[in-house]
Design a protein around this motif. Structure first.
Motif, mmCIF file in Angstrom:
data_model
loop_
_atom_site.group_PDB
_atom_site.id
_atom_site.type_symbol
_atom_site.label_atom_id
_atom_site.label_comp_id
_atom_site.label_asym_id
_atom_site.label_seq_id
_atom_site.Cartn_x
_atom_site.Cartn_y
_atom_site.Cartn_z
ATOM 1 N N HIS A 30 87.982 53.735 46.814
ATOM 2 C CA HIS A 30 88.852 53.100 45.818
ATOM 3 C C HIS A 30 89.152 53.980 44.609
ATOM 4 O O HIS A 30 90.098 53.708 43.880
ATOM 5 C CB HIS A 30 88.251 51.764 45.373
ATOM 6 C CG HIS A 30 88.335 50.718 46.444
ATOM 7 N ND1 HIS A 30 87.344 50.541 47.386
ATOM 8 C CD2 HIS A 30 89.311 49.833 46.749
ATOM 9 C CE1 HIS A 30 87.700 49.576 48.213
ATOM 10 N NE2 HIS A 30 88.889 49.128 47.856
ATOM 11 N N MET B 113 82.499 52.670 56.891
ATOM 12 C CA MET B 113 82.896 51.487 57.676
ATOM 13 C C MET B 113 83.386 51.904 59.061
ATOM 14 O O MET B 113 83.112 51.248 60.058
ATOM 15 C CB MET B 113 84.035 50.756 56.953
ATOM 16 C CG MET B 113 83.585 49.976 55.741
ATOM 17 S SD MET B 113 82.919 48.381 56.268
ATOM 18 C CE MET B 113 82.569 47.631 54.681
ATOM 19 N N ASN C 297 77.164 45.584 46.543
ATOM 20 C CA ASN C 297 77.164 46.934 47.137
ATOM 21 C C ASN C 297 76.041 47.781 46.538
ATOM 22 O O ASN C 297 76.267 48.700 45.750
ATOM 23 C CB ASN C 297 78.502 47.644 46.868
ATOM 24 C CG ASN C 297 79.694 46.919 47.441
ATOM 25 O OD1 ASN C 297 79.773 45.694 47.374
ATOM 26 N ND2 ASN C 297 80.631 47.653 47.990
ATOM 27 N N GLU D 81 87.702 47.586 42.602
ATOM 28 C CA GLU D 81 86.950 48.851 42.594
ATOM 29 C C GLU D 81 87.867 50.043 42.283
ATOM 30 O O GLU D 81 87.399 51.165 42.097
ATOM 31 C CB GLU D 81 86.268 49.083 43.949
ATOM 32 C CG GLU D 81 85.081 48.179 44.205
ATOM 33 C CD GLU D 81 84.543 48.300 45.622
ATOM 34 O OE1 GLU D 81 84.761 49.339 46.261
ATOM 35 O OE2 GLU D 81 83.923 47.336 46.101
ATOM 36 N N SER E 89 82.696 40.380 51.394
ATOM 37 C CA SER E 89 81.238 40.466 51.242
ATOM 38 C C SER E 89 80.617 39.083 50.996
ATOM 39 O O SER E 89 79.562 38.768 51.543
ATOM 40 C CB SER E 89 80.876 41.363 50.070
ATOM 41 O OG SER E 89 81.507 42.593 50.203
ATOM 42 N N SER F 205 83.046 40.945 44.523
ATOM 43 C CA SER F 205 84.317 41.031 43.800
ATOM 44 C C SER F 205 85.021 39.681 43.730
ATOM 45 O O SER F 205 85.915 39.497 42.921
ATOM 46 C CB SER F 205 85.225 42.079 44.450
ATOM 47 O OG SER F 205 85.277 41.873 45.825
ATOM 48 N N TYR G 130 87.225 45.699 56.664
ATOM 49 C CA TYR G 130 87.465 47.140 56.737
ATOM 50 C C TYR G 130 87.097 47.723 58.100
ATOM 51 O O TYR G 130 87.160 48.934 58.302
ATOM 52 C CB TYR G 130 86.673 47.887 55.655
ATOM 53 C CG TYR G 130 87.031 47.575 54.213
ATOM 54 C CD1 TYR G 130 88.211 46.929 53.875
ATOM 55 C CD2 TYR G 130 86.190 47.962 53.172
ATOM 56 C CE1 TYR G 130 88.523 46.656 52.550
ATOM 57 C CE2 TYR G 130 86.500 47.696 51.850
ATOM 58 C CZ TYR G 130 87.665 47.037 51.545
ATOM 59 O OH TYR G 130 87.969 46.786 50.227
ATOM 60 N N MET H 242 75.304 45.384 53.652
ATOM 61 C CA MET H 242 75.750 44.055 54.088
ATOM 62 C C MET H 242 74.781 43.494 55.128
ATOM 63 O O MET H 242 74.400 42.315 55.083
ATOM 64 C CB MET H 242 77.150 44.130 54.690
ATOM 65 C CG MET H 242 78.197 44.538 53.701
ATOM 66 S SD MET H 242 79.823 44.637 54.478
ATOM 67 C CE MET H 242 80.824 44.913 53.032
ATOM 68 N N TYR I 190 76.362 44.148 41.547
ATOM 69 C CA TYR I 190 77.359 43.986 42.606
ATOM 70 C C TYR I 190 76.630 44.127 43.945
ATOM 71 O O TYR I 190 75.736 44.979 44.074
ATOM 72 C CB TYR I 190 78.381 45.114 42.406
ATOM 73 C CG TYR I 190 79.646 45.057 43.208
ATOM 74 C CD1 TYR I 190 80.307 43.869 43.458
ATOM 75 C CD2 TYR I 190 80.212 46.241 43.682
ATOM 76 C CE1 TYR I 190 81.490 43.859 44.174
ATOM 77 C CE2 TYR I 190 81.402 46.237 44.385
ATOM 78 C CZ TYR I 190 82.029 45.030 44.631
ATOM 79 O OH TYR I 190 83.192 45.020 45.338
HETATM 80 P P1 13P Z 1 84.801 42.707 49.164
HETATM 81 O O1 13P Z 1 84.592 42.469 50.604
HETATM 82 O O2 13P Z 1 83.870 41.870 48.342
HETATM 83 O O3 13P Z 1 86.200 42.568 48.732
HETATM 84 O O4 13P Z 1 84.340 44.220 48.854
HETATM 85 C C1 13P Z 1 84.960 45.309 49.359
HETATM 86 C C2 13P Z 1 84.060 46.435 49.651
HETATM 87 O O5 13P Z 1 84.122 47.463 49.080
HETATM 88 C C3 13P Z 1 83.132 46.302 50.731
HETATM 89 O O6 13P Z 1 82.491 47.474 50.906
#
Ligand code: 13P
Ligand code: SF4
Length: 311
Positions: free
Chosen positions: A176, A269, A115, A201, A42, A130, A27, A65, A113
């Protein structure tokens, strides 16, 4: 010489001089993706952070991250171009509220998750992303009850996919959750041969009409492997850069959000820029740190996830 190529040169020089590795999420803006040593989802980024020999990890992504990289590699300096690059989904699950929620269900296994904050990870039994969430859920014995946090859309999708009845935290991702079903449906009619591909998401209504649902890496691989030539992409628009690079003969249409924009950028991002990336490498700041007692607790559920691997 233009500013962009000067910055590329300087960043490459700093990488060598400081033995730094540059990890970037899909992203990130195209320039950052193009200069990264590794681009991934991720899970891929966590795996890379766990195995790197570099002295410095420069994390072009969001705070959770970079935190995960620090938890996995505490001896390394972890830098992020903009310390304010947060995540609405991680913010939707404050540690004190999650602690109180978890206390009410002491028998439940907590799957979280990635995140989320380091504090929330420290309260979890297994982390997932994910790309491996279903496999992580399947690893929990059938008789055990599960709390899944923080993304309720991903949670609902996984309940259907795995058949497990999980207790969901009420969190969402601001990027999302705002895709417009109406505009996507109109696009599908106009581009009748296009496949709709979506990140889990997204809201259930979008996932139900999607031809393929997957993590960012899953979506990218699908566009390469599918015979289809046209795709409507329901995730953050940064991923289109790699999709177009991998399949220049195919057409990628960003799914429109429910506002006046044509595509959907994550404002967190996109706080990272090439200029900020250069400055953070030059000055070795801002740095991401995690207090040791939290780091030790958060490491265990992340290691459990890495042992399970990709789904
Ligand atoms: P992934 O990179 O696991 O697909 O997740 C997307 C996301 O929302 C990262 O912030
Ligand atoms: Fe968080 Fe959503 Fe941005 Fe990913 S896209 S960093 S989940 S706000």
């Amino acid at each position: 010489m233009n500013v962009q190529s000067d910055l590329f040169e300087e960043i490459n020089r700093l990488k060598k001089e400081k033995n730094a590795v540059l990890l970037a999420h899909y992203y990130q803006e195209p320039d950052i993706q193009d200069i990264a040593d590794y681009i991934g989802d991720s899970l891929g980024l966590s795996q890379e952070a766990a195995k790197t020999n570099a002295d410095i990890i420069v994390f072009a992504g969001v705070h959770f991250m970079a935190e995960t990289a620090k938890i996995l590699s505490p001896g390394k300096k972890v830098l992020i171009p903009d310390l304010n690059a947060g995540c609405s989904l991680a913010d939707s699950c404050p540690a004190d509220k999650f602690h109180a929620f978890k206390q009410k269900y002491p028998e439940h296994i907590v799957i979280t998750y990635v995140n989320c904050s380091a504090e929330v990870k420290a309260m979890s039994d297994i982390i997932c992303t994910s790309s491996n969430a279903a496999k992580v859920i399947d690893s929990v014995p059938k008789e055990k009850k599960i709390i899944f946090a923080p993304d309720k859309n991903l949670g609902k999708f996984l309940i259907k996919k795995t058949g497990r009845d999980m207790l969901l935290w009420d969190g969402t991702c601001m990027v999302h959750e705002i895709f417009s079903l109406e505009k996507i449906t109109k696009l599908k009619i106009r581009h009748s041969k296009a496949e709709l591909i979506a990140h889990p998401e997204c809201e259930s209504a979008v996932l139900e009409i999607a031809d393929y649902v997957g993590s960012t890496t899953g979506l990218l691989n699908h566009t390469v492997n599918s015979d289809t030539k046209e795709f409507i992409v329901a995730t953050e628009s940064g991923i289109l850069h790699q999709m177009m690079k991998a399949s220049p003969d195919k057409t990628f249409i960003p799914a429109p959000p429910d506002n006046s924009c044509a595509c959907n950028d994550c404002p967190h991002m996109k706080l990272n820029t090439l200029e900020k990336l250069y400055l953070c490498m030059k000055n070795e700041t801002p740095e991401v740190d995690v207090p040791e007692p939290i780091r030790r607790l958060a490491l265990k559920p992340i290691i459990r996830m890495l042992e399970i691997g990709r789904g």
